[in-house]
Scaffold this motif. Structure first.
Motif, PDB file in Angstrom:
ATOM      1  N   GLN A 194      69.143  38.267  56.584  1.00 27.67           N
ATOM      2  CA  GLN A 194      68.724  39.606  56.457  1.00 27.67           C
ATOM      3  C   GLN A 194      69.072  40.402  57.482  1.00 27.67           C
ATOM      4  O   GLN A 194      69.126  41.683  57.343  1.00 27.67           O
ATOM      5  N   ALA A 248      72.518  41.719  56.651  1.00 30.92           N
ATOM      6  CA  ALA A 248      72.673  42.775  55.716  1.00 30.92           C
ATOM      7  C   ALA A 248      71.877  44.086  56.477  1.00 30.92           C
ATOM      8  O   ALA A 248      72.483  45.270  56.048  1.00 30.92           O
ATOM      9  N   HIS A 249      71.139  43.777  57.310  1.00 31.72           N
ATOM     10  CA  HIS A 249      70.867  45.301  58.147  1.00 31.72           C
ATOM     11  C   HIS A 249      71.883  45.938  59.086  1.00 31.72           C
ATOM     12  O   HIS A 249      71.931  46.874  58.853  1.00 31.72           O
ATOM     13  N   ASP A 280      68.505  34.215  49.809  1.00 32.31           N
ATOM     14  CA  ASP A 280      67.376  33.374  49.782  1.00 32.31           C
ATOM     15  C   ASP A 280      67.386  32.804  48.363  1.00 32.31           C
ATOM     16  O   ASP A 280      67.245  31.506  48.441  1.00 32.31           O
ATOM     17  N   LEU A 327      71.774  40.052  50.796  1.00 29.16           N
ATOM     18  CA  LEU A 327      70.133  40.542  50.200  1.00 29.16           C
ATOM     19  C   LEU A 327      70.128  39.693  49.416  1.00 29.16           C
ATOM     20  O   LEU A 327      68.649  39.271  49.148  1.00 29.16           O
ATOM     21  N   ARG A 384      76.873  43.042  51.723  1.00 23.13           N
ATOM     22  CA  ARG A 384      75.557  43.264  51.893  1.00 23.13           C
ATOM     23  C   ARG A 384      74.654  42.987  50.637  1.00 23.13           C
ATOM     24  O   ARG A 384      73.636  42.298  50.837  1.00 23.13           O
TER      25      ARG A 384
END
Length: 116
Positions: free
Chosen positions: A41, A44-45, A85, A82, A78
């Protein structure tokens, strides 16, 4: 003092060394999995800063170990990060559990991620 007097009292759990070691390994594995989830995460940010770039990740981040294996542009990378998970969750569900419960692994992972 007898053996019964030295042992655990009623209502206490006996903590044998092998069990304690198992619990420690389980906690370490859980922490590693949570680190991977958070890292995906965070990555990705971070990649939002490179949106619109035509350069591949190895060109933008050459000092990152193993980045050449992720030879994608920011947008594609990205999207993968995302959805990490569900990919990590699939890795943690043993095959025997899927067969025993006769439930698609995606549903098990979805249930697991909702109950983190």
């Amino acid at each position: 003092m007898t053996v019964a007097e030295r042992g655990p009292k009623r209502g206490q759990t006996a903590r044998f060394r092998a069990f304690r070691e198992y619990e420690e390994r389980k906690a370490e594995a859980n922490n590693a999995m949570m680190a991977l989830l958070a890292g995906a995460q965070l990555s990705a940010h971070l990649l939002r800063l490179t949106e619109g770039s035509d350069r591949s990740l190895p060109e933008v981040f050459p000092a990152v170990d193993h980045i050449h294996r992720f030879n994608l542009k920011s947008h594609d990378a990205r999207q993968i990060l995302l959805s990490a998970d569900s990919h990590l969750g699939k890795m943690t569900v043993p095959n025997f559990a899927v067969r025993a419960w006769n439930i698609p692994v995606e549903k098990l992972v979805q249930w697991g991620t909702q109950h983190l």
